[in-house]
Enzyme design. Structure first.
Site, PDB file in Angstrom:
ATOM      1  N   ASP A 118      33.696  33.188  39.407  1.00  0.00           N
ATOM      2  CA  ASP A 118      34.765  33.342  40.392  1.00  0.00           C
ATOM      3  C   ASP A 118      34.938  32.092  41.236  1.00  0.00           C
ATOM      4  O   ASP A 118      34.103  31.772  42.080  1.00  0.00           O
ATOM      5  CB  ASP A 118      34.466  34.540  41.297  1.00  0.00           C
ATOM      6  CG  ASP A 118      35.653  34.921  42.174  1.00  0.00           C
ATOM      7  OD1 ASP A 118      36.760  34.386  41.962  1.00  0.00           O
ATOM      8  OD2 ASP A 118      35.485  35.762  43.076  1.00  0.00           O
TER       9      ASP A 118
ATOM     10  N   ASP B 270      42.550  30.352  40.335  1.00  0.00           N
ATOM     11  CA  ASP B 270      41.520  31.362  40.550  1.00  0.00           C
ATOM     12  C   ASP B 270      41.079  31.983  39.232  1.00  0.00           C
ATOM     13  O   ASP B 270      41.836  32.725  38.602  1.00  0.00           O
ATOM     14  CB  ASP B 270      42.052  32.442  41.495  1.00  0.00           C
ATOM     15  CG  ASP B 270      41.032  33.530  41.785  1.00  0.00           C
ATOM     16  OD1 ASP B 270      39.822  33.262  41.675  1.00  0.00           O
ATOM     17  OD2 ASP B 270      41.443  34.657  42.118  1.00  0.00           O
TER      18      ASP B 270
END
Length: 405
Positions: free
Chosen positions: A92, A275
């Site tokens: 992440d 992201d």
């Protein structure tokens, strides 16, 4: 993280070379198998994550395998403790804490040190809360970080099928996650790898690829540099944007975006983020509306939150072009559409054509007007360079392919 964390899992199997500051570690990525119901809420989960991200801020390289889980998320295998217990952690770039325990529970060993701190992180639709430890972390054979902050998740939501997260976002995102030391920043795995001489540069290279099977070890993470075998041509770099709140993340400016040669989607320079923890490509609602109207018969399916495209329009899909750092990065039809034979795994009705570009949930002008997620990065190599405060993209062998429904 977002509730699609459960549905986007990929397992990264660690394999490396030397751990010296002159080498890099390459780790392949693999997919995990989530519950069959996991993917159904993905679009809403991505948008919930986007809303949270917008409001949240008020040695040498080593390449390891990465796995594409159920076509929607990547994970890596990370060892914690001595001897190490291995956990499948979501990769992440939109968060910076590392934690375990949402699947396989945290096991204390001789290297585990309780800090006396509580830790609590919210990821949009998901969260974890627990205790902070310092522990030994093995990212790959020979690539071992000591005294790394690890959260032991004692309560959590929306992490089905994975064991936690390895956070590789900017360190500022850890502020406010500890208690009672609410103002303390927590060094990330990249921060500690640099300070302990495991890498010479705080650079993370990310190679994703379209999955060809439900569990596909088809990606790689490079800690401490880039792997030239994973991209073609030159890397285009662009500075992390100064626009708030995108600049708190791996935020970039898109100069403009077009659909085909005639439709303007993003008319002027605007900020958003890159992201790995978001599956889709999300555009501010007004930008998305321009894109949607340009595809004959396309509409948003209210039951899934995804765009549907009539069969007769599929062959007419035009490239979606983003200008970043002076270079055009196009998503061709194959990049914009979900192969129909994957519909079952996504939890979608059979024989309907869906797309991976969707709406953000807010109009443009709020400082975070798009999210470039996993589906874009399956087509382009991505570089997250902390030392130079920039993001890079490069073409790969997967950039342009023929769409097969």
């Amino acid at each position: 993280m977002h509730s699609f964390s459960a549905l986007l899992r990929a397992v990264i199997l660690a394999t490396v070379t030397s751990a010296s500051a002159s080498s890099f570690f390459r780790i392949p990525l693999t997919k995990l198998t989530p519950p069959s119901s996991y993917l159904a809420g993905l679009p809403d989960a991505d948008r919930t994550r986007a809303a949270f991200l917008k409001n949240f801020v008020s040695g040498g390289p080593t390449t390891v395998p990465a796995s594409n889980l159920a076509y929607v998320q990547y994970t890596t295998s990370v060892g914690v403790g001595s001897p190490p217990m291995y956990y499948n952690l979501v990769v992440d770039t939109g968060s910076s804490n590392t934690f375990v325990g949402t699947g396989t529970k945290y096991v204390q060993t001789s290297t585990s040190i309780f800090t006396g701190e509580d830790v609590n992180v919210t990821y949009g639709s998901g969260y974890f809360s627990g205790l902070e430890y310092l522990d030994q972390v093995t990212l790959a054979p020979g690539f071992v970080i000591t005294n790394q902050s690890i959260g032991d998740a004692l309560s959590y939501a929306d992490f089905e099928g994975v064991d936690g997260i390895v956070g590789v976002g900017p360190v500022i995102l850890t502020e406010g996650t500890l208690s009672p030391s609410t103002n303390e920043l927590i060094p990330t795995v990249m921060n500690n790898a640099l300070s302990q001489g495991l890498i010479a540069e705080q650079i993370l290279g990310v190679s994703f690829a379209p999955a060809t099977s439900y569990n596909d070890t088809n990606g790689a993470l490079t800690y401490g540099g880039i792997d030239s075998s994973l991209y073609t041509g030159e890397i285009t770099y662009t500075p992390v944007t100064a626009t708030y709140p995108a600049g708190y993340y791996w935020g970039v400016n898109v100069t403009d975006a077009t659909y085909g040669s005639a439709t303007t989607v993003i008319p002027e320079s605007t900020a958003g983020i890159v992201d790995t923890g978001t599956t889709l490509v999300l555009l501010a609602d007004d930008f998305f509306e321009s894109y949607l109207r340009a595809i004959p018969g396309a509409k948003v399916d209210p039951s899934t939150g995804l765009m549907t495209v009539p069969t007769k329009s599929v062959s007419e899909i035009q490239p979606l072009n983003f200008t970043i750092g002076g270079t055009v990065f196009s998503m061709d039809a194959a990049a914009q559409l979900i192969p129909i034979d994957q519909n079952t795994e996504w939890g979608l009705p059979a024989n309907r054509q869906y797309g991976v570009v969707s709406y953000l949930g807010t109009n443009s002008g709020e400082g975070l007007d798009f999210i470039i997620g996993q589906k874009f990065m399956e087509k382009y190599y991505a570089v997250f360079d902390t030392d130079s405060n920039r993001v890079g993209f490069a073409y790969t062998e997967h950039t342009f392919t023929t769409y097969t429904p």
